[in-house]
Design a protein around this motif. Sequence first.
Motif, mmCIF file in Angstrom:
data_model
loop_
_atom_site.group_PDB
_atom_site.id
_atom_site.type_symbol
_atom_site.label_atom_id
_atom_site.label_comp_id
_atom_site.label_asym_id
_atom_site.label_seq_id
_atom_site.Cartn_x
_atom_site.Cartn_y
_atom_site.Cartn_z
ATOM 1 N N ALA A 1 -4.074 9.067 -1.265
ATOM 2 C CA ALA A 1 -2.782 8.375 -1.249
ATOM 3 C C ALA A 1 -2.732 7.296 -2.323
ATOM 4 O O ALA A 1 -1.703 7.084 -2.969
ATOM 5 N N MET A 2 -3.864 6.614 -2.524
ATOM 6 C CA MET A 2 -3.924 5.552 -3.524
ATOM 7 C C MET A 2 -3.711 6.128 -4.928
ATOM 8 O O MET A 2 -2.908 5.611 -5.706
ATOM 9 N N GLY B 1 -0.140 7.602 -5.269
ATOM 10 C CA GLY B 1 0.826 6.509 -5.304
ATOM 11 C C GLY B 1 0.881 5.808 -6.652
ATOM 12 O O GLY B 1 1.955 5.549 -7.192
ATOM 13 N N VAL B 2 -0.302 5.514 -7.219
ATOM 14 C CA VAL B 2 -0.351 4.821 -8.510
ATOM 15 C C VAL B 2 0.268 5.692 -9.607
ATOM 16 O O VAL B 2 0.977 5.204 -10.485
ATOM 17 N N GLY C 1 4.690 10.391 -2.016
ATOM 18 C CA GLY C 1 3.265 10.327 -2.335
ATOM 19 C C GLY C 1 2.394 10.430 -1.100
ATOM 20 O O GLY C 1 1.368 11.119 -1.092
#
Lengths: 256, 117
Positions: free
Chosen positions: A199-200, A203-204, A226
């Motif tokens: 997810a990180m 997302g970025v 995301g």
Amino acid sequence: MQSPAKPAGGSYWFFRGMRGIVSLPAFILFCSFVGFTGFAVESGITRAEAVFMTGSVWALPAMVLLVTSALGSAALPAAFLTVTLSSIRLMPMVAALIPEIRTRKTRTIALLAVSHFIAVTSWVFTMERIAKVPPEHRVKFFAGFGMTLTSCNMMIVGFGYNLVGALPPLAAGTLFFLTPIYFITSIWASARDMSVYIAMIVGVVLAPVFHQVAPEFDILYTGIVGGTIAFGIERLIRVRQANASARTDEPGRVEP
Amino acid sequence: MNWNSLDAWWWPFLYIGIAGWIATDMWRWLGVLVGNRLRDDSAFLIWVRSVATALVAAVIAKLIIYPNGELANFPLWLRIGSAVIGFAVFLVAGKRPWVGIGTAIILIVVGRVLTTG
């Protein structure tokens, strides 16, 4: 380490919690709040508003979003929705911490009260150290740390308000930079399963894309799209692992 | 009903109270009530956490790529480069946050000093 001669009481453990503000996680958070103070000053938030926000919201990503929404003249319901959606992560964090600090005698009202002080730093700090605290004193230990940390940061924002305007540009810019780096490393380090990593990364990568497409809703869209993509990937990998372990005739136990 | 709608002194505090305080504490209270009843590996909880993490990731990306304040005057390549290298060092050094944070900060300070001459 020195240990007390007789079984220590609740006030001893409350004090031990308070002493936790002299630690690396607390120090990084102090610096991040100096950065936030600079952000608040530049955004035109008053000192009283910034101090109130620190004590009442007590979650840096939510505070940054709140300031951004407020100054982007977002309507109150829209700001509420944005901050609410960004703060969902507090729920599983609290749900994970509560079983660690409660005993059968702990009253729910006490847990509801101390839950206000749970945010990334106090969560990471407590999960790391709570095993060494006797179960019946854990709520006091957490309360000692959480309340002291929150109060200190309210004072930093209050007293720092006039000072940060006078910071040299290099220091001001660097403090702004500290917050995102602190978030990404501390969340990554405290993650317990792969879905957080995926997810990180997703997302970025997605955030700048959605910023081009829909700048007003970029954070919201990134979160939902995301997060769902990350969830799908995580499910897929989990199924693959389950199949692989089934084929190699392992017991059907899948570790996350 | 936005931030500047009312000229009263209490309006910003009410705005913060609703869109900030209640918006965050309701999840904390719900977390207490849900407590250990929700299994840590249930699919719904993982989806919720993924969405939440992606939201925070978006905040992180925006703070680096589209920053407010003084950081906006730092070159974009320096901000992204310092963050990426700092994060890589964090991973290599056994996921210790202070190592990654220290590396990123040193890089951006040195980079800024060199680029401004």
